[in-house]
Design a protein around this motif. Structure first.
Motif, PDB file in Angstrom:
ATOM      1  N   GLU A 164       0.760  -1.235  -0.130  1.00  0.00           N
ATOM      2  CA  GLU A 164      -0.014  -0.024  -0.071  1.00  0.00           C
ATOM      3  C   GLU A 164       0.797   1.295   0.042  1.00  0.00           C
ATOM      4  O   GLU A 164       0.606   2.383  -0.735  1.00  0.00           O
ATOM      5  CB  GLU A 164      -0.930  -0.058   1.213  1.00  0.00           C
ATOM      6  N   LEU A 165       1.782   1.108   0.656  1.00  0.00           N
ATOM      7  CA  LEU A 165       2.705   2.438   0.663  1.00  0.00           C
ATOM      8  C   LEU A 165       3.536   2.635  -0.418  1.00  0.00           C
ATOM      9  O   LEU A 165       3.620   3.601  -1.014  1.00  0.00           O
ATOM     10  CB  LEU A 165       3.972   2.250   1.909  1.00  0.00           C
ATOM     11  N   SER A 166       4.200   1.513  -1.333  1.00  0.00           N
ATOM     12  CA  SER A 166       4.582   1.649  -2.588  1.00  0.00           C
ATOM     13  C   SER A 166       3.638   2.302  -3.593  1.00  0.00           C
ATOM     14  O   SER A 166       4.108   3.028  -4.185  1.00  0.00           O
ATOM     15  CB  SER A 166       4.926   0.317  -2.851  1.00  0.00           C
ATOM     16  N   GLU A 167       2.399   1.776  -3.505  1.00  0.00           N
ATOM     17  CA  GLU A 167       1.286   2.230  -4.286  1.00  0.00           C
ATOM     18  C   GLU A 167       1.038   3.631  -4.015  1.00  0.00           C
ATOM     19  O   GLU A 167       0.904   4.412  -5.109  1.00  0.00           O
ATOM     20  CB  GLU A 167      -0.040   1.398  -4.322  1.00  0.00           C
ATOM     21  N   LEU A 168       0.791   4.014  -2.843  1.00  0.00           N
ATOM     22  CA  LEU A 168       0.933   5.630  -2.760  1.00  0.00           C
ATOM     23  C   LEU A 168       1.883   6.339  -3.088  1.00  0.00           C
ATOM     24  O   LEU A 168       1.719   7.603  -3.365  1.00  0.00           O
ATOM     25  CB  LEU A 168       0.555   5.728  -1.044  1.00  0.00           C
ATOM     26  N   LYS A 169       3.156   6.165  -2.623  1.00  0.00           N
ATOM     27  CA  LYS A 169       4.160   6.669  -3.467  1.00  0.00           C
ATOM     28  C   LYS A 169       4.257   6.759  -4.633  1.00  0.00           C
ATOM     29  O   LYS A 169       4.399   7.986  -5.423  1.00  0.00           O
ATOM     30  CB  LYS A 169       5.594   6.037  -3.088  1.00  0.00           C
ATOM     31  N   LYS A 170       3.854   5.867  -5.652  1.00  0.00           N
ATOM     32  CA  LYS A 170       3.749   6.059  -7.025  1.00  0.00           C
ATOM     33  C   LYS A 170       2.889   7.050  -7.164  1.00  0.00           C
ATOM     34  O   LYS A 170       2.822   7.861  -8.300  1.00  0.00           O
ATOM     35  CB  LYS A 170       3.219   4.800  -7.569  1.00  0.00           C
ATOM     36  N   LYS A 171       1.571   7.167  -6.828  1.00  0.00           N
ATOM     37  CA  LYS A 171       0.353   8.183  -6.787  1.00  0.00           C
ATOM     38  C   LYS A 171       1.102   9.588  -6.525  1.00  0.00           C
ATOM     39  O   LYS A 171       0.684  10.425  -7.335  1.00  0.00           O
ATOM     40  CB  LYS A 171      -0.806   7.675  -5.917  1.00  0.00           C
ATOM     41  N   VAL A 172       1.610   9.524  -5.397  1.00  0.00           N
ATOM     42  CA  VAL A 172       2.118  10.729  -5.093  1.00  0.00           C
ATOM     43  C   VAL A 172       3.326  11.428  -6.123  1.00  0.00           C
ATOM     44  O   VAL A 172       2.982  12.397  -6.589  1.00  0.00           O
ATOM     45  CB  VAL A 172       2.841  10.942  -3.728  1.00  0.00           C
ATOM     46  N   GLU A 173       4.194  10.583  -6.397  1.00  0.00           N
ATOM     47  CA  GLU A 173       5.006  10.943  -7.716  1.00  0.00           C
ATOM     48  C   GLU A 173       4.194  11.540  -8.802  1.00  0.00           C
ATOM     49  O   GLU A 173       4.531  12.479  -9.398  1.00  0.00           O
ATOM     50  CB  GLU A 173       5.913   9.801  -8.094  1.00  0.00           C
ATOM     51  N   THR A 174       3.260  10.625  -9.249  1.00  0.00           N
ATOM     52  CA  THR A 174       2.424  10.982 -10.476  1.00  0.00           C
ATOM     53  C   THR A 174       1.656  12.389 -10.190  1.00  0.00           C
ATOM     54  O   THR A 174       1.832  13.230 -11.216  1.00  0.00           O
ATOM     55  CB  THR A 174       1.352   9.951 -10.806  1.00  0.00           C
ATOM     56  N   LEU A 175       1.164  12.530  -9.062  1.00  0.00           N
ATOM     57  CA  LEU A 175       0.402  13.849  -8.741  1.00  0.00           C
ATOM     58  C   LEU A 175       1.264  15.140  -8.856  1.00  0.00           C
ATOM     59  O   LEU A 175       1.068  16.229  -9.053  1.00  0.00           O
ATOM     60  CB  LEU A 175      -0.427  13.652  -7.371  1.00  0.00           C
ATOM     61  N   GLU A 176       2.451  14.762  -8.015  1.00  0.00           N
ATOM     62  CA  GLU A 176       3.721  16.027  -8.141  1.00  0.00           C
ATOM     63  C   GLU A 176       4.035  16.048  -9.478  1.00  0.00           C
ATOM     64  O   GLU A 176       4.267  17.319 -10.033  1.00  0.00           O
ATOM     65  CB  GLU A 176       4.923  15.377  -7.346  1.00  0.00           C
ATOM     66  N   GLY A 177       4.101  15.292 -10.446  1.00  0.00           N
ATOM     67  CA  GLY A 177       4.435  15.505 -11.865  1.00  0.00           C
ATOM     68  C   GLY A 177       3.278  16.207 -12.536  1.00  0.00           C
ATOM     69  O   GLY A 177       3.541  17.319 -13.154  1.00  0.00           O
ATOM     70  N   ARG A 178       2.182  15.944 -12.363  1.00  0.00           N
ATOM     71  CA  ARG A 178       0.876  16.640 -12.662  1.00  0.00           C
ATOM     72  C   ARG A 178       1.006  18.120 -12.402  1.00  0.00           C
ATOM     73  O   ARG A 178       0.671  19.143 -12.971  1.00  0.00           O
ATOM     74  CB  ARG A 178      -0.326  16.107 -12.307  1.00  0.00           C
ATOM     75  N   LEU A 179       1.392  18.311 -10.978  1.00  0.00           N
ATOM     76  CA  LEU A 179       1.168  19.608 -10.437  1.00  0.00           C
ATOM     77  C   LEU A 179       2.264  20.468 -11.061  1.00  0.00           C
ATOM     78  O   LEU A 179       2.059  21.627 -11.286  1.00  0.00           O
ATOM     79  CB  LEU A 179       1.541  19.420  -8.793  1.00  0.00           C
ATOM     80  N   GLN A 180       3.494  19.848 -11.235  1.00  0.00           N
ATOM     81  CA  GLN A 180       4.601  20.640 -11.814  1.00  0.00           C
ATOM     82  C   GLN A 180       4.216  21.105 -13.244  1.00  0.00           C
ATOM     83  O   GLN A 180       4.333  22.175 -13.765  1.00  0.00           O
ATOM     84  CB  GLN A 180       5.950  19.879 -11.979  1.00  0.00           C
ATOM     85  N   SER A 181       3.568  20.041 -13.929  1.00  0.00           N
ATOM     86  CA  SER A 181       3.077  20.478 -15.420  1.00  0.00           C
ATOM     87  C   SER A 181       2.103  21.489 -15.315  1.00  0.00           C
ATOM     88  O   SER A 181       2.270  22.569 -15.998  1.00  0.00           O
ATOM     89  CB  SER A 181       2.497  18.985 -16.001  1.00  0.00           C
TER      90      SER A 181
END
Length: 122
Positions: A62-79
């Motif tokens: 679950e932690l691993s999946e949440l980290k992936k989601k956070v990375e994706t959301l951070e990328g979207r935020l930067q974009s």
């Protein structure tokens, strides 16, 4: 250093923690105990160590999946922030062009108005 008593899989453990972290540690222990209970219900009595390992792996997954989601959301935020910066720049350019067009239009209107005024002979 504060200490907290937590119960995991029916066993009490005394844990040290930082000042003010007691409620958080208790909540973590309850979460982990809940995962062990999920495993026990799904697989029956397969041994405490195995249940603990399976629950720990579930939490890690679950932690691993949440980290992936956070990375994706951070990328979207930067974009989006980049897009917003570009939009701000374009808006500034449009405002400058509009201001220049208004100045030119005002100058033309003033020129036309002067040409329409009767000249006074002196």
């Amino acid at each position: 250093m504060p200490q907290v008593n937590v119960t995991i899989s029916g066993k009490a453990y005394r844990m040290a923690c930082g000042e003010g972290e007691e409620p958080h540690l208790e909540a973590l222990a309850q979460l982990y105990d809940g995962k062990i209970e999920e495993m026990r219900q799904a697989f029956g009595e397969i041994g405490d160590m195995r249940l603990h390992v399976m629950a720990a792996l579930m939490v890690a997954d679950e932690l691993s999946e949440l980290k992936k989601k956070v990375e994706t959301l951070e990328g979207r935020l930067q974009s989006l922030q980049g897009d917003a910066g570009f939009a701000d720049q374009r808006a500034g350019e449009v405002e400058e062009k509009a201001a220049a067009a208004l100045v030119a239009a005002a100058e033309r209107i003033e020129s036309v108005a002067k040409s329409l005024l009767p000249t006074q002979a002196g």
